[in-house]
Design an enzyme around this catalytic site. Structure first.
Site, PDB file in Angstrom:
ATOM      1  N   CYS A  71       0.554  -1.421   0.845  1.00 19.43           N
ATOM      2  CA  CYS A  71       0.048   0.027  -0.367  1.00 19.43           C
ATOM      3  C   CYS A  71       0.678   1.060  -0.073  1.00 19.43           C
ATOM      4  O   CYS A  71       0.372   2.156  -0.494  1.00 19.43           O
ATOM      5  CB  CYS A  71      -0.572   0.515   1.310  1.00 19.43           C
ATOM      6  SG  CYS A  71      -1.913  -1.566   1.495  1.00 19.43           S
ATOM      7  N   ASN A 204      -1.129  -2.604  -6.880  1.00 19.43           N
ATOM      8  CA  ASN A 204      -1.280  -3.414  -5.625  1.00 19.43           C
ATOM      9  C   ASN A 204      -2.282  -3.502  -5.526  1.00 19.43           C
ATOM     10  O   ASN A 204      -3.248  -2.406  -4.883  1.00 19.43           O
ATOM     11  CB  ASN A 204      -0.729  -2.232  -4.805  1.00 19.43           C
ATOM     12  CG  ASN A 204      -0.423  -3.513  -3.082  1.00 19.43           C
ATOM     13  OD1 ASN A 204       0.338  -4.513  -3.168  1.00 19.43           O
ATOM     14  ND2 ASN A 204      -1.364  -2.982  -2.391  1.00 19.43           N
ATOM     15  N   GLU A 205      -2.987  -5.077  -5.574  1.00 18.09           N
ATOM     16  CA  GLU A 205      -4.723  -5.622  -5.002  1.00 18.09           C
ATOM     17  C   GLU A 205      -4.942  -4.498  -5.078  1.00 18.09           C
ATOM     18  O   GLU A 205      -6.235  -4.005  -4.180  1.00 18.09           O
ATOM     19  CB  GLU A 205      -4.370  -6.216  -3.373  1.00 18.09           C
ATOM     20  CG  GLU A 205      -3.754  -5.179  -2.453  1.00 18.09           C
ATOM     21  CD  GLU A 205      -3.902  -6.006  -1.190  1.00 18.09           C
ATOM     22  OE1 GLU A 205      -4.397  -5.338  -0.559  1.00 18.09           O
ATOM     23  OE2 GLU A 205      -3.486  -7.159  -0.820  1.00 18.09           O
TER      24      GLU A 205
END
Length: 475
Positions: A71, A204-205
Site C-alpha cells: 500500500c 497493488n491489490e
C-alpha cells in the site's frame, strides 16, 4: 545551504538512543536535513543499509526483492502515490512523505539504494508502481473528488506524464548514461553500468474498476511497446476469490499480461486444506506471483503452527512451479514499538534483529530452492484425508551443484517414519536441517547436521517439523 558532517563517538550504551542537537550560541540556525548513520553499513555502501538487518535479509537467499511494498506504492490518495523520482539524487534534494501506514519516510532509502542492495545480494529487483490509482482504503479529501480510493485516479490528462515517469524508471535502471538523463543520474550516483531490471509490478491489490483498467492498460501497452523484454506483473484484486479476483484474471488474460500478483492471508487450516489451489490453474494464462501471504492465528503469533502451515503449502507451490513463478511472505520487517501489523517475518530494535520461526521456514526454502522439480510418488499408509493433508513432500534439483533436495513437512502431533526409496547416491553425504517444536513455540530454530545418505532410507520426521535434506552430488 552548506553540508556539515561529523563523527560522533558514543560514551555509553542505551536501548533507545535519540539524536539531539543543542546550539551553544545565541542566534538563528536553520537545519534542513539531519541524518545519523553507523560508520559501517552493509557492504560499506555510502548511505547504505544497517548491516545486521541487511545481512538477515541476505541470509534468506532471496531471488528477488519487492520495493517499496504494497500500500506504500499506491498511497493514501493520488497526492500520496510513491513517486520514484523523489527518492533519487542527493539526499537533501529528496522529497520525504508520510505514508498510508502512518509513519514518515525520509526517502533516504530510495531507488538507487534499493537497486544497489539487490545487486549486492544477487536478487532481482522488483519495483512496484501504482497503476494510476491510489489505495482503495484511501480517505477522500473534500474538494478533491479524485483524491481517494477507487473513487478515482490520476486524471487522464495527466496520465501521459505519469506513464513517462514509469518509462523513465526503466531507463534509470537500464539506460545508457551517454544518451539518457536518468541513466546519467544513476551513473553520477556511482553505478555507470545498468542494473539489468527485468521485472516491474504495476498496481497493488487494486479493485478492478473501469478507472483502474483504463489506466493499467495505458501503462502496460506503453511498457510492452518500448521495452518488450521487461516482464510486467499485474494485479488481480485484494483477495484470492470474489468479483475483483475473477474480473482481474479476465482482464489480465485479455491483455496477455505475463504475470499477475495474488495476495492472501488465511488460517493454518486454509493452507492445509488448499494445497491443490494451483493444481487446476490454466497453464496458458498469466503466471502467478504470490506476492503476499502468511498464516494467521487469533492473536497473530508467528510460531511453529503458522510456520509449518506455510512450509506445507510451499511444497504444493513448488509442485506448481510452472504456474507460480515467484513468492514472497509479507510483511517483511517491523520495528518493535512501531508495529502496525502482525505477524511480520523479522522484528528488530535499535540493538538487535529478531527473526521469527517463519523466517527460518523462508530461509530453509530460500537456501534450498533448486530449479527443477522432480515428480515423486508419495504413498501414506493411513487413508484418512485429514492425516494425508498434514504431510507435505517436495523433491527438487539444484542444477548448479547437482544436489537433490528433499523437503518433508509433518504437521501431525506424532513422529512419522518414512522410507525414501529411489535415492541412488547410497554412498553419498547429505545435510539435514530440522525445524520442530510444539505448535505454540515462537523460539524454535533449525538444527543442522551432516548425515550419510544410506541412513536416510528409514528417516523419521519428528512431530510438528520441517525437514530439509540436501543430498550432495558426487564430486
Amino acid at each position: 545551504w552548506k553540508k556539515q558532517t561529523a563523527v560522533l563517538t558514543a560514551q555509553a550504551d542505551v536501548d533507545a538512543a535519540v539524536l539531539s542537537l543543542e546550539p551553544e550560541l545565541t542566534g538563528e540556525l536553520h537545519l534542513d536535513m539531519i541524518s545519523l548513520f553507523p560508520q559501517k553499513t552493509f557492504k560499506g555502501r555510502k548511505n547504505g543499509l544497517r548491516a545486521d538487518l541487511a545481512q538477515t535479509l541476505a541470509d534468506l537467499h532471496p531471488r528477488f526483492m519487492r520495493f517499496p511494498g504494497g500500500c506504500v506504492a499506491h498511497g493514501n490518495g493520488i497526492d500520496n502515490i510513491y513517486r520514484w523520482k523523489n527518492s533519487v539524487g542527493p539526499l537533501e534534494a529528496r522529497k520525504p512523505m508520510r505514508n498510508l501506514w502512518g509513519y514518515h519516510q525520509t526517502l533516504g532509502l530510495g531507488y538507487f539504494e534499493y537497486f544497489q542492495f539487490c545487486e549486492d545480494i544477487g536478487a532481482e529487483p522488483l519495483p512496484v508502481l501504482a497503476a494510476g490509482v491510489p489505495c482503495q482504503n484511501s480517505a477522500c479529501i473534500p474538494g478533491k473528488p479524485l483524491s481517494g480510493g477507487q473513487q478515482g485516479g490520476i486524471p487522464m490528462e495527466e496520465m501521459g506524464a505519469y506513464v513517462q515517469d514509469i518509462l523513465d524508471l526503466i531507463e534509470y535502471a537500464n539506460g545508457d548514461p551517454k544518451t539518457n538523463k536518468w541513466a546519467k543520474m544513476r551513473a553520477e550516483a556511482g553505478h555507470p553500468k545498468p542494473f539489468n531490471l527485468k521485472y516491474i509490478g504495476i498496481g497493488n491489490e487494486d479493485l478492478i474498476t473501469p478507472i483502474f483498467e483504463e489506466r493499467f492498460e495505458m501503462i502496460f501497452k506503453a511498457i510492452k511497446e518500448k521495452y518488450p523484454e521487461i516482464t510486467v506483473i499485474g494485479t488481480v484484486g485484494p483477495f484470492y476469490e470474489g468479483s475483483d479476483y475473477e474480473a482481474g484474471w479476465k482482464f489480465a488474460s485479455r491483455l496477455q499480461v505475463p504475470m499477475v500478483d495474488e495476495h492472501y492471508y488465511n488460517t493454518p487450516g486454509w493452507f492445509i486444506n488448499n494445497q491443490d489451489f494451483y493444481d487446476c490453474y490454466d497453464r496458458s494464462k498469466p503466471k502467478v506471483y504470490l506476492g503476499e501471504y502468511a498464516a494467521h492465528l487469533p492473536g497473530r503469533p508467528n510460531n511453529i503452527e503458522t510456520a509449518l502451515a506455510e512450509a506445507l503449502y510451499l511444497t504444493s507451490v513448488e509442485r506448481n512451479g510452472d504456474v507460480v513463478s515467484m513468492t514472497s511472505y509479507a510483511p517483511l520487517l517491523a520495528k518493535e514499538g512501531h508495529t502496525q501489523w502482525n505477524p511480520d517475518l523479522i522484528y528488530f530494535n535499535n540493538k538487535e534483529v529478531k527473526p521469527t520461526v517463519g523466517y527460518y521456514t523462508q530461509q530453509l526454502y530460500g537456501q534450498n530452492a533448486g530449479d527443477t522439480y522432480l515428480p515423486a510418488d508419495r504413498k501414506i499408509d493411513n487413508s484418512r484425508q485429514d492425516v494425508q493433508r498434514r504431510i507435505g513432500t517436495s523433491v527438487v534439483r539444484d542444477s548448479k551443484t547437482g544436489d537433490v533436495i528433499v523437503k518433508l513437512v509433518n504437521l501431525l502431533p506424532v513422529p512419522v517414519k518414512t522410507q525414501l526409496n529411489g535415492l541412488t547416491l547410497q554412498d553419498g553425504q547429505a545435510t539435514l536441517h530440522v525445524l520442530s517444536g510444539v505448535p505454540t513455540d515462537q523460539q524454535a530454530r533449525p538444527v543442522k547436521k551432516e548425515i550419510a545418505v544410506a541412513d536416510l532410507s528409514q528417516y523419521e520426521m519428528p512431530a510438528y517439523s520441517l525437514s530439509v535434506i540436501r543430498i550432495h552430488a558426487a564430486k
